[in-house]
Design an enzyme around this catalytic site. Structure first.
Site, mmCIF file in Angstrom:
data_model
loop_
_atom_site.group_PDB
_atom_site.id
_atom_site.type_symbol
_atom_site.label_atom_id
_atom_site.label_comp_id
_atom_site.label_asym_id
_atom_site.label_seq_id
_atom_site.Cartn_x
_atom_site.Cartn_y
_atom_site.Cartn_z
ATOM 1 N NE ARG A 38 6.185 -0.861 10.218
ATOM 2 C CZ ARG A 38 5.083 -0.784 9.461
ATOM 3 N NH1 ARG A 38 5.139 -0.130 8.319
ATOM 4 N NH2 ARG A 38 3.979 -1.356 9.832
ATOM 5 N NE ARG A 68 -4.796 -0.370 9.095
ATOM 6 C CZ ARG A 68 -3.610 -0.838 8.781
ATOM 7 N NH1 ARG A 68 -3.317 -2.081 8.975
ATOM 8 N NH2 ARG A 68 -2.705 -0.036 8.305
ATOM 9 N NE ARG A 73 7.591 -2.807 6.351
ATOM 10 C CZ ARG A 73 6.273 -2.709 6.436
ATOM 11 N NH1 ARG A 73 5.612 -2.086 5.488
ATOM 12 N NH2 ARG A 73 5.634 -3.242 7.434
ATOM 13 N NE ARG A 97 1.715 -5.305 10.852
ATOM 14 C CZ ARG A 97 2.804 -5.144 10.102
ATOM 15 N NH1 ARG A 97 3.964 -5.638 10.520
ATOM 16 N NH2 ARG A 97 2.739 -4.510 8.960
ATOM 17 C CE LYS A 152 -2.109 -1.284 3.831
ATOM 18 N NZ LYS A 152 -1.467 -2.591 4.051
HETATM 19 P P1 AP5 Z 1 4.835 -1.606 1.906
HETATM 20 O O1 AP5 Z 1 4.595 -0.728 0.729
HETATM 21 O O2 AP5 Z 1 5.520 -1.028 3.089
HETATM 22 O O3 AP5 Z 1 3.478 -2.360 2.305
HETATM 23 P P2 AP5 Z 1 2.239 -1.853 3.138
HETATM 24 O O4 AP5 Z 1 1.033 -2.516 2.595
HETATM 25 O O5 AP5 Z 1 2.233 -0.352 3.209
HETATM 26 O O6 AP5 Z 1 2.620 -2.512 4.520
HETATM 27 P P3 AP5 Z 1 2.428 -2.068 6.018
HETATM 28 O O7 AP5 Z 1 3.064 -3.159 6.826
HETATM 29 O O8 AP5 Z 1 2.948 -0.674 6.250
HETATM 30 O O9 AP5 Z 1 0.922 -2.113 6.190
HETATM 31 P P4 AP5 Z 1 0.207 -2.378 7.465
HETATM 32 O O10 AP5 Z 1 -1.152 -2.118 6.981
HETATM 33 O O11 AP5 Z 1 0.404 -3.633 8.160
HETATM 34 O O12 AP5 Z 1 0.894 -1.356 8.490
HETATM 35 P P5 AP5 Z 1 0.670 0.168 8.774
HETATM 36 O O13 AP5 Z 1 1.983 0.839 8.782
HETATM 37 O O14 AP5 Z 1 -0.390 0.739 7.925
HETATM 38 O O15 AP5 Z 1 5.659 -2.887 1.376
HETATM 39 C C1 AP5 Z 1 6.095 -3.891 2.265
HETATM 40 C C2 AP5 Z 1 7.513 -4.341 1.857
HETATM 41 O O16 AP5 Z 1 7.477 -5.013 0.582
HETATM 42 C C3 AP5 Z 1 8.521 -3.191 1.657
HETATM 43 O O17 AP5 Z 1 9.786 -3.657 2.021
HETATM 44 C C4 AP5 Z 1 8.469 -2.884 0.142
HETATM 45 O O18 AP5 Z 1 9.678 -2.352 -0.315
HETATM 46 C C5 AP5 Z 1 8.202 -4.283 -0.425
HETATM 47 N N1 AP5 Z 1 7.329 -4.296 -1.582
HETATM 48 C C6 AP5 Z 1 6.228 -3.530 -1.802
HETATM 49 N N2 AP5 Z 1 5.619 -3.890 -2.966
HETATM 50 C C7 AP5 Z 1 6.343 -4.941 -3.447
HETATM 51 C C8 AP5 Z 1 6.209 -5.768 -4.600
HETATM 52 N N3 AP5 Z 1 5.199 -5.581 -5.472
HETATM 53 N N4 AP5 Z 1 7.114 -6.782 -4.772
HETATM 54 C C9 AP5 Z 1 8.124 -6.977 -3.895
HETATM 55 N N5 AP5 Z 1 8.309 -6.207 -2.775
HETATM 56 C C10 AP5 Z 1 7.434 -5.202 -2.567
HETATM 57 O O19 AP5 Z 1 0.084 0.079 10.270
HETATM 58 C C11 AP5 Z 1 0.900 -0.285 11.345
HETATM 59 C C12 AP5 Z 1 0.057 -0.406 12.607
HETATM 60 O O20 AP5 Z 1 -0.581 0.842 12.903
HETATM 61 C C13 AP5 Z 1 -1.091 -1.418 12.520
HETATM 62 O O21 AP5 Z 1 -0.682 -2.735 12.804
HETATM 63 C C14 AP5 Z 1 -2.032 -0.867 13.610
HETATM 64 O O22 AP5 Z 1 -1.561 -1.194 14.888
HETATM 65 C C15 AP5 Z 1 -1.897 0.628 13.418
HETATM 66 N N6 AP5 Z 1 -2.869 1.127 12.444
HETATM 67 C C16 AP5 Z 1 -2.609 1.573 11.192
HETATM 68 N N7 AP5 Z 1 -3.739 1.947 10.577
HETATM 69 C C17 AP5 Z 1 -4.738 1.736 11.463
HETATM 70 C C18 AP5 Z 1 -6.141 1.908 11.402
HETATM 71 N N8 AP5 Z 1 -6.761 2.378 10.286
HETATM 72 N N9 AP5 Z 1 -6.870 1.564 12.479
HETATM 73 C C19 AP5 Z 1 -6.291 1.113 13.618
HETATM 74 N N10 AP5 Z 1 -4.961 0.907 13.742
HETATM 75 C C20 AP5 Z 1 -4.191 1.222 12.659
#
Ligand code: AP5
Length: 205
Positions: free
Chosen positions: A151, A85, A118, A162, A13
């Site tokens: 992270r 979410r 990552r 997660r 994302k």
């Molecule tokens: P990346 O682009 O970082 O993926 P992402 O989907 O953004 O992953 P996140 O882990 O950040 O999402 P998440 O939803 O779990 O965590 P968030 O930070 O939002 O890519 C991942 C890796 O793969 C990278 O190394 C990248 O380089 C690589 N990559 C990307 N695309 C690729 C491809 N096509 N091929 C190969 N490699 C690739 O949330 C963290 C925490 O915050 C949550 O657990 C929760 O506690 C809290 N939180 C966040 N949002 C909410 C909400 N709305 N409500 C309540 N709590 C929330």
């Protein structure tokens, strides 16, 4: 244009949001990044947030929804990354018109592998992958020169939690946007540029 990116942890994302920012000048609003920034400040709110994020659980709906609504306030061209979410969160922004919801689909095995590789920079704005998207200089951010870190919530036990949370909350959310006829699915198990091509196709339709 007002976009939402949905998808499992690590589906890409954040990576796609950054590409959309460059190509279409849409502002990425990353719930995870905003929460991590607040947590890093060590404020009372930040400490409260960490209670959830460190364990891979969701921060309470009302808190996240208020934070995101403040970020959106008055903006017309944005991408919501990682929000909503839950169905509650989606309903919390029901008064904001959303043009398109893109669901990045990828299997758990692919994603766990991505997450373990990552690395993000200390500023938290730039993301790399040891296997797929390496930085030019090992361990250093190409953009701001800060050290790259793993992270806290990318450790295996937290990743597992997660996924559990994600599997529990995603179905009603997809149903909600399917009903509104604004949901499009994209195969996110392809290399980043391929995924981006598919995303662009979906946007231009
Ligand atoms: P990346 O682009 O970082 O993926 P992402 O989907 O953004 O992953 P996140 O882990 O950040 O999402 P998440 O939803 O779990 O965590 P968030 O930070 O939002 O890519 C991942 C890796 O793969 C990278 O190394 C990248 O380089 C690589 N990559 C990307 N695309 C690729 C491809 N096509 N091929 C190969 N490699 C690739 O949330 C963290 C925490 O915050 C949550 O657990 C929760 O506690 C809290 N939180 C966040 N949002 C909410 C909400 N709305 N409500 C309540 N709590 C929330």
């Amino acid at each position: 244009m007002r976009l939402i990116l949905l998808g499992p942890p690590g589906s890409g994302k954040g990576t796609i949001a950054k590409k959309l920012e460059k190509k279409f000048h849409l502002l990425p609003i990353s719930a995870g990044e905003i929460l991590r920034e607040e947590a890093a400040k060590g404020t009372l709110l930040g400490k409260e947030i960490r209670k959830y994020t460190d364990k891979g659980n969701l921060v309470p709906d009302n808190l996240v929804t208020e934070i995101i609504k403040l970020e959106i306030n008055g903006k017309n061209n944005f991408i919501l990354d990682g929000f909503p979410r839950t169905l509650e969160q989606a309903k919390g922004i029901r008064n904001i018109t959303i043009d398109l919801v893109i669901y990045l689909e990828a299997d758990e095995k692919t994603i766990v592998e991505r997450l373990s590789g990552r690395r993000i920079c200390r500023q938290g704005h730039h993301t790399y992958n040891l296997n797929y998207v390496p930085s030019a200089k090992k361990g250093i951010c190409d953009v701001d020169g800060t050290p790259l870190i793993h992270r806290k919530d990318d450790k295996p036990a937290v990743i597992k939690q997660r996924f559990k949370v994600y599997n529990h909350t995603i179905r009603p959310l997809l149903g909600y946007y399917e009903q509104k006829r604004i949901l499009k699915k994209v195969n996110a198990a392809l290399p980043p540029e391929e995924v981006f091509k598919e995303v662009k196709k979906v946007i231009k339709k």
